[in-house]
Design an enzyme around this catalytic site. Structure first.
Site, PDB file in Angstrom:
ATOM      1  N   ASP A   1      61.894 -44.543 -18.013  1.00 20.72           N
ATOM      2  CA  ASP A   1      60.784 -43.851 -18.671  1.00 20.72           C
ATOM      3  C   ASP A   1      61.080 -42.408 -19.055  1.00 20.72           C
ATOM      4  O   ASP A   1      60.344 -41.831 -19.861  1.00 20.72           O
ATOM      5  CB  ASP A   1      59.548 -43.885 -17.766  1.00 20.72           C
ATOM      6  CG  ASP A   1      58.667 -45.078 -18.059  1.00 20.72           C
ATOM      7  OD1 ASP A   1      58.998 -45.847 -18.977  1.00 20.72           O
ATOM      8  OD2 ASP A   1      57.647 -45.249 -17.379  1.00 20.72           O
TER       9      ASP A   1
ATOM     10  N   GLY B   1      62.397 -48.542 -26.686  1.00 18.55           N
ATOM     11  CA  GLY B   1      63.171 -47.345 -27.027  1.00 18.55           C
ATOM     12  C   GLY B   1      63.780 -46.669 -25.824  1.00 18.55           C
ATOM     13  O   GLY B   1      64.068 -45.481 -25.840  1.00 18.55           O
ATOM     14  N   LYS B   2      63.999 -47.429 -24.738  1.00 18.26           N
ATOM     15  CA  LYS B   2      64.481 -46.804 -23.514  1.00 18.26           C
ATOM     16  C   LYS B   2      65.976 -47.021 -23.286  1.00 18.26           C
ATOM     17  O   LYS B   2      66.653 -46.181 -22.728  1.00 18.26           O
ATOM     18  CB  LYS B   2      63.701 -47.346 -22.314  1.00 18.26           C
ATOM     19  CG  LYS B   2      62.218 -46.984 -22.370  1.00 18.26           C
ATOM     20  CD  LYS B   2      61.434 -47.660 -21.261  1.00 18.26           C
ATOM     21  CE  LYS B   2      59.945 -47.357 -21.385  1.00 18.26           C
ATOM     22  NZ  LYS B   2      59.140 -48.130 -20.414  1.00 18.26           N
ATOM     23  N   VAL B   3      66.448 -48.187 -23.693  1.00 21.23           N
ATOM     24  CA  VAL B   3      67.835 -48.533 -23.419  1.00 21.23           C
ATOM     25  C   VAL B   3      68.488 -48.992 -24.718  1.00 21.23           C
ATOM     26  O   VAL B   3      67.917 -49.796 -25.449  1.00 21.23           O
ATOM     27  CB  VAL B   3      67.918 -49.662 -22.362  1.00 21.23           C
ATOM     28  CG1 VAL B   3      69.321 -50.206 -22.259  1.00 21.23           C
ATOM     29  CG2 VAL B   3      67.433 -49.174 -21.018  1.00 21.23           C
TER      30      VAL B   3
END
Lengths: 353, 353, 353, 353
Positions: free
Chosen positions: C262, C305-307
């Site tokens: 996050d 859109g985190k990894v």
């Protein structure tokens, strides 16, 4: 310490889907996520299979399902024309269904036995355990012996498992192990009466195996019976050829799943361009990540040309919860009403019929 | 979009446990927790089995193991006298090992194919997928046809799967599909050369099934070959009777697990008081909570009188990780050094020998 | 019946990856299938993270890992500059690592305790069980009390878990709980010495929680210490902002996985366009099919859109087997050699430094 | 390629247990095996908890449950006095329930998105995926901002998550996000109106975390709000002390499971001899074999003195199937009829009340 009698007093009771109208519940699950939505979609696909009156429905059974209280669900599917052929592990059909048809029961095991704490003493008492369920091993031996008796009564030769199971059905009918005579109904009996073929592709791997071993041991050097598992495959492929539109309702994976999927390829090998299974549902908790067939997705099966991609659904759930909901949904939607019984066993024995 | 040739260019390579001495690593795991400790204990039990020179070691194979790169591990166990009999699914032995022995390969599939995204196009190209592995379906058809050819060359009659697989080994030897001739070694060949019997209790459920179906179809009305799966059970039981001390090394569950466990009961039915399997190891990711045999604990098997409680161990791990460690441990400990080959296939064919 | 002393005599021993060069083994796995190939790919990605010297490596810990024998693995990663920050459940850091740093041990539980058969008597003896591992609850109470003592020694105010854990490290250093003094090394000590921040986003959910509850209870109405979990998030986000290239090495899922992922979004909310985590590995046995975060794929995280999709790998394996292989691979490849220590704790305390 | 609008048009609909009387179905499952029997026993235990009018029922939520269609089930439990406190992951309460309370929805994702095939394009469209469910990330950002707004409106200081969530409930009530105003009901609102405390022990690990980070960033150097997670633990422990008889209804594992179990020990540390949780149910698919808390049995918890052995039951099932059956059973049995609302939030704020 409990006695054998004390341990075997609370019998497993088979759920009756006819008593539980789950249509609205399952329809609601269709708008949720995860397994509930998958389950609802699977129920819908089963309903579609039945409305597609050309479709031959093949039920695949793996895992200890009958001992778990799912016997009546299967019987209801058979008696309501919702299944046209069965491919199963031997245990479900012989050790569990035929066993109960002989008048025996499975029993609820207490929570404390589930993880193996009492297995040594169970052994002493000749109680067999399936997770949280008990079986009287002495009764199971009677089941083994009965299969031997049935084999001994047959003409020497190589038979498909279907032919043997038909004899088991005849045995039940002729010995009054029928509802008419006040006994419990069974899958083997219902299939016999309704001309629904049952295949166990690994048929020596169950109580029947003990019967055949005893039979062959006694007949050494003389004409004897044998299980022709190639004939199983040949017969099931014939059904695919004669009834091109097919759907699979699979509980668990294992040999039944693979075997039933493979008939598409087998037909091809016999020179008949067979269509893939048009519908396919599988209920399983097996993980896909170990690459084993039991948990492999139905999409993977489509790469093999076995299952069509359009109407397939995996349901990630233990079967005792999911099957009553899926089968109950299709039952109460009465999709079977427009179907004519396919009586596939007759297809395989045109002369005898 | 990739072409078939592009997709099939990175072959699976089989791990060679002889190159990796994991003894210290596995010994260290013995003092940890969870699966590592279970794995170490299982490795120790396998080592014990081999040091107990009376013990007949039965290897059970389920799941797509050979396609996954575990072929050489099995071959090394055979060629180093660490296994005395094999009970397997047909796919491992025929579709995968025999297939590779014919000169074909399995191929690494890209991560993007793993979850089914490309299955429709794979179908078009006749590429079959096993999770993250590709197979050329046209080559697999050649494998099917080869089994038919082998069957066609045999005298009509009912054979155990072991007898058929022995013929397959003979076929490889006679056709130069051997390391001596510059070809890859195989399980079927090694077992043939070493008199190690291989049983596939559900033998029609694999590439061989396509062969037998084609054979029986062509021979309709004439004498033909059939798979006598009862004979499989009878033969394996004979081994238990002749060699009372036994141990099970099980990869996966399914029919092989059940079948190999059941010979204790089968011996009993033939009037021979057989001891339970003295040692038992199972590597699996199957869950126990659905009650199915594949994931059922070995303690549960002890309630059935099949497996002794003292030296049993479940290992919760996917086999491609756990087997190289367990097999590699036993290999590098050289426990096999004191063993004499049991050549169990000779036990089953005293006359031919 | 065993006494407490008898049950607590076989301590868990932590595996030492420095002793086991697994590079060739893991490289071989890269050409196999299923979990072995995934594991090898994950090891390769971890190696890449370390060679990418700009990359800040965040280690996430969930599950009872330290009690299971993985403590030394983590310490070795820290002391060899292979990890720049830790996000963990509280249990791993306080109840297990700090607990052992105080001189206590975890103990091997016999197979027979694994499934709960002896839990009532364990309760009587004040032995706590984690699956197959025992803990002396009286020692755990001393751990709880030590955290309270540390809190009591701090200036009242709201602290991040990182600040508290730094105090715990200082406590160990000042009380001679160090290798220099003949005591065992610990994660908390090593991180303290090396300026590696440790975050426990759910810090009251562990032994430290008992300390803070006792502290706040005693200080009622007076100035007291509190855990400011927002500050945790703020600090970790600052690290992402200051060191944009990041990689995640995740053992298990839970809060640490979510929390560390996050910070990409949190940076965005603070007006800093942050890049996704460039590398991400997760070792877990959690299933994806229940939709929970612990088992959700890293591809799913990319939709948030985190990894980044390019270098991510899930490894389906229990951690006590997979982590020694993955960490051992990267250690023996010496990828860390070219790295400069990031000493992230100093970034967060520029004034104090 | 689909547009964002096309992808977000089929909203998740929450199942209404009031419409489905499953009592007879679940009672039938009580006589079966495996998960169905476990589920039925769990339903019975929940029914017992409610009939034991002294018992305070603590509901634990982990996993993405609200997005999956289980919101109305929880609301019905609250509004029918069947739950007295909630311990949850932040995502369920803020990102999902509060998010929907603001007027947003979750959406059904097509089967083809489930395994990650479309994640790159979802990213472009700012659609977040939870397995088979879509979320509009732009709407989620509004949720984040709303939490910041609420925090900004509060007096600087350290608050428990419960206090923040109460403010969120007040916000909904004061802004007309209520059924009375034609909007959908929510867990946060219902809990606010009924004085049912909600705790999120890892409260920065969710949309609220983004709010607090933005708040603290803006207030740097000035008095600000912080999340005091120790206070969460202290408050929940107070409830245990004031209402000694407790029962746990746990969906999933993670921090909520551990946190709620730990209050027994925390009470002890505060010098109050607290009884173990008298009843405990957990629905989960997590495996016990990796030793992690999420899948650990409730028997294991009894060794820690946290859960009584008499009335505990693990149910191995994905929650979207099991919870409607268990909650629906207890609802239709009307066990709640004899209960008086405990209004635990008032216990924690005697002055304000």
């Amino acid at each position: 310490m409990s006695t054998k009698q004390e341990l075997l007093q609370n019998p497993i009771q088979h759920i009756d889907i006819k008593q539980h109208n789950v249509v609205a519940l399952v329809d609601a699950m269709n708008h949720m996520a995860y397994s509930s939505r998958d389950l609802a979609r699977a129920a819908t696909i089963y309903d579609m299979m039945l409305r597609d009156t050309e479709c031959g429905v093949i039920l695949c059974l793996a895992g200890s399902l009958i001992s778990a209280g799912l016997k009546q669900v299967i019987i209801d599917l058979l008696r309501n024309n919702m299944v046209d052929a069965i491919v199963s592990t031997g245990a479900n059909i012989v050790d569990q269904d035929f066993f109960e048809a002989l008048g025996f029961k499975h029993y609820v095991a207490g929570e404390e036995y589930k993880y193996g704490a009492g297995d040594a003493e169970l052994r002493e008492m000749m109680i067999d355990r399936i997770y949280d369920t008990f079986i009287d091993e002495e009764e199971l031996r009677i089941c083994d012996e009965t299969t031997e008796k049935i084999i001994n009564g047959m003409k020497p030769g190589a038979y498909s498992s279907r032919e043997f199971i038909k004899e088991m059905g005849k045995y039940l009918a002729e010995n009054g192990r029928t509802p008419k005579n006040g006994n419990e109904d069974s899958i083997v009996l219902a299939a016999y009466e309704l001309n629904i073929p049952i295949f166990c592709p690994a048929f020596s791997d169950c109580s029947f195996g003990f019967g055949i071993v005893a039979h062959q041991h006694a007949r050494q050097g003389k004409p004897m019976c044998s299980i022709d598992s190639g004939k199983d495959f040949y017969e099931l492929t014939q059904l695919k050829i004669q009834n091109p539109t097919t759907g699979l309702l699979m509980i668990g994976g294992g040999v039944p799943k693979n075997f039933a999927q493979d008939i598409v390829v087998a037909a091809d090998i016999l020179g008949v361009e067979a269509s893939m299974h048009k519908y396919a549902i599988q209920i399983t908790v097996a993980d896909a990540r170990d690459g084993a067939l039991s948990g492999s997705t139905l999409k993977e099966a489509s790469s093999w040309g076995k299952v069509d991609l359009t109407w397939e659904q995996m349901v990630y759930s233990e079967a005792t919860i999911a099957l009553p909901l899926i089968a109950g949904y299709a039952y109460h939607k009465k999709a079977y009403a427009a179907r004519t019984a396919k009586a596939f066993a007759q297809v395989l024995e045109p002369v005898t019929a």
